[in-house]
Design a protein around this motif. Sequence first.
Motif, PDB file in Angstrom:
ATOM      1  N   ASP A   1      18.800  21.230-115.886  1.00  0.00           N
ATOM      2  CA  ASP A   1      17.825  21.818-116.796  1.00  0.00           C
ATOM      3  C   ASP A   1      16.907  20.684-117.259  1.00  0.00           C
ATOM      4  O   ASP A   1      17.097  19.522-116.887  1.00  0.00           O
ATOM      5  CB  ASP A   1      18.492  22.543-117.965  1.00  0.00           C
ATOM      6  CG  ASP A   1      19.322  21.636-118.874  1.00  0.00           C
ATOM      7  OD1 ASP A   1      19.117  20.403-118.890  1.00  0.00           O
ATOM      8  OD2 ASP A   1      20.175  22.171-119.599  1.00  0.00           O
ATOM      9  N   LYS A   2      15.908  21.021-118.057  1.00  0.00           N
ATOM     10  CA  LYS A   2      14.913  20.022-118.440  1.00  0.00           C
ATOM     11  C   LYS A   2      15.547  18.826-119.140  1.00  0.00           C
ATOM     12  O   LYS A   2      15.253  17.670-118.815  1.00  0.00           O
ATOM     13  CB  LYS A   2      13.846  20.655-119.326  1.00  0.00           C
ATOM     14  CG  LYS A   2      12.759  19.686-119.763  1.00  0.00           C
ATOM     15  CD  LYS A   2      11.751  20.366-120.666  1.00  0.00           C
ATOM     16  CE  LYS A   2      10.836  19.363-121.300  1.00  0.00           C
ATOM     17  NZ  LYS A   2       9.937  19.989-122.276  1.00  0.00           N
ATOM     18  N   GLN A   3      16.414  19.065-120.100  1.00  0.00           N
ATOM     19  CA  GLN A   3      17.022  17.965-120.857  1.00  0.00           C
ATOM     20  C   GLN A   3      17.901  17.092-119.960  1.00  0.00           C
ATOM     21  O   GLN A   3      17.897  15.869-120.088  1.00  0.00           O
ATOM     22  CB  GLN A   3      17.817  18.503-122.052  1.00  0.00           C
ATOM     23  CG  GLN A   3      16.934  19.094-123.133  1.00  0.00           C
ATOM     24  CD  GLN A   3      15.843  18.137-123.597  1.00  0.00           C
ATOM     25  OE1 GLN A   3      16.063  16.954-123.820  1.00  0.00           O
ATOM     26  NE2 GLN A   3      14.635  18.659-123.726  1.00  0.00           N
TER      27      GLN A   3
ATOM     28  N   ALA B   1      12.081  17.671-113.654  1.00  0.00           N
ATOM     29  CA  ALA B   1      11.712  17.714-115.065  1.00  0.00           C
ATOM     30  C   ALA B   1      10.307  18.275-115.234  1.00  0.00           C
ATOM     31  O   ALA B   1      10.060  19.114-116.104  1.00  0.00           O
ATOM     32  CB  ALA B   1      11.829  16.325-115.689  1.00  0.00           C
TER      33      ALA B   1
ATOM     34  N   LEU C   1      10.103  21.926-114.744  1.00  0.00           N
ATOM     35  CA  LEU C   1      10.640  22.656-115.888  1.00  0.00           C
ATOM     36  C   LEU C   1       9.821  22.461-117.160  1.00  0.00           C
ATOM     37  O   LEU C   1      10.241  22.879-118.237  1.00  0.00           O
ATOM     38  CB  LEU C   1      12.100  22.245-116.117  1.00  0.00           C
ATOM     39  CG  LEU C   1      13.042  22.593-114.969  1.00  0.00           C
ATOM     40  CD1 LEU C   1      14.408  21.981-115.188  1.00  0.00           C
ATOM     41  CD2 LEU C   1      13.146  24.107-114.804  1.00  0.00           C
TER      42      LEU C   1
ATOM     43  N   ALA D   1       8.360  19.363-118.386  1.00  0.00           N
ATOM     44  CA  ALA D   1       8.250  18.049-119.018  1.00  0.00           C
ATOM     45  C   ALA D   1       6.816  17.551-118.877  1.00  0.00           C
ATOM     46  O   ALA D   1       6.202  17.685-117.826  1.00  0.00           O
ATOM     47  CB  ALA D   1       9.213  17.059-118.377  1.00  0.00           C
TER      48      ALA D   1
END
Length: 93
Positions: free
Chosen positions: A12-14, A34, A37, A39
Motif C-alpha cells: 500500500d502507499k505507506q 508509491a 498509489l 504519493a
Amino acid sequence: GLLGGEDEAKLDKQAALKAIEKLNPFRMFQIARAMQLGASIDEVANITSYDHWFLNEFKKIVDAENDLKGETIESISPDALREAKRLGLSDIR
C-alpha cells in the motif's frame, strides 16, 4: 512492467514509502508503486533526496503505464502509442 512484480503489487502507499527509505535493488519499482498509489513528487523527494525533475519525468512514465493498462495494440489510439514510445515504454509492457 515498470510498476514491479508481485511483491511491489502488494504494497500500500505507506508500505511503499517506508520501503524506499533504504537503498535496495527494487527501489525504483517501489517508488513507481508509491506514485501509482498517489504519493507526490515532494513526498518521494523528501524520502529519497532524488531530484524533482527526475521524479517528475519518472512519474510521466508511471502515469503512461497506468493509462495503458488493459489496452491492446489494436485498441490504443495512435497518439497514445506515440506518447508511450516517446517515453520509452516497450512493446512488451
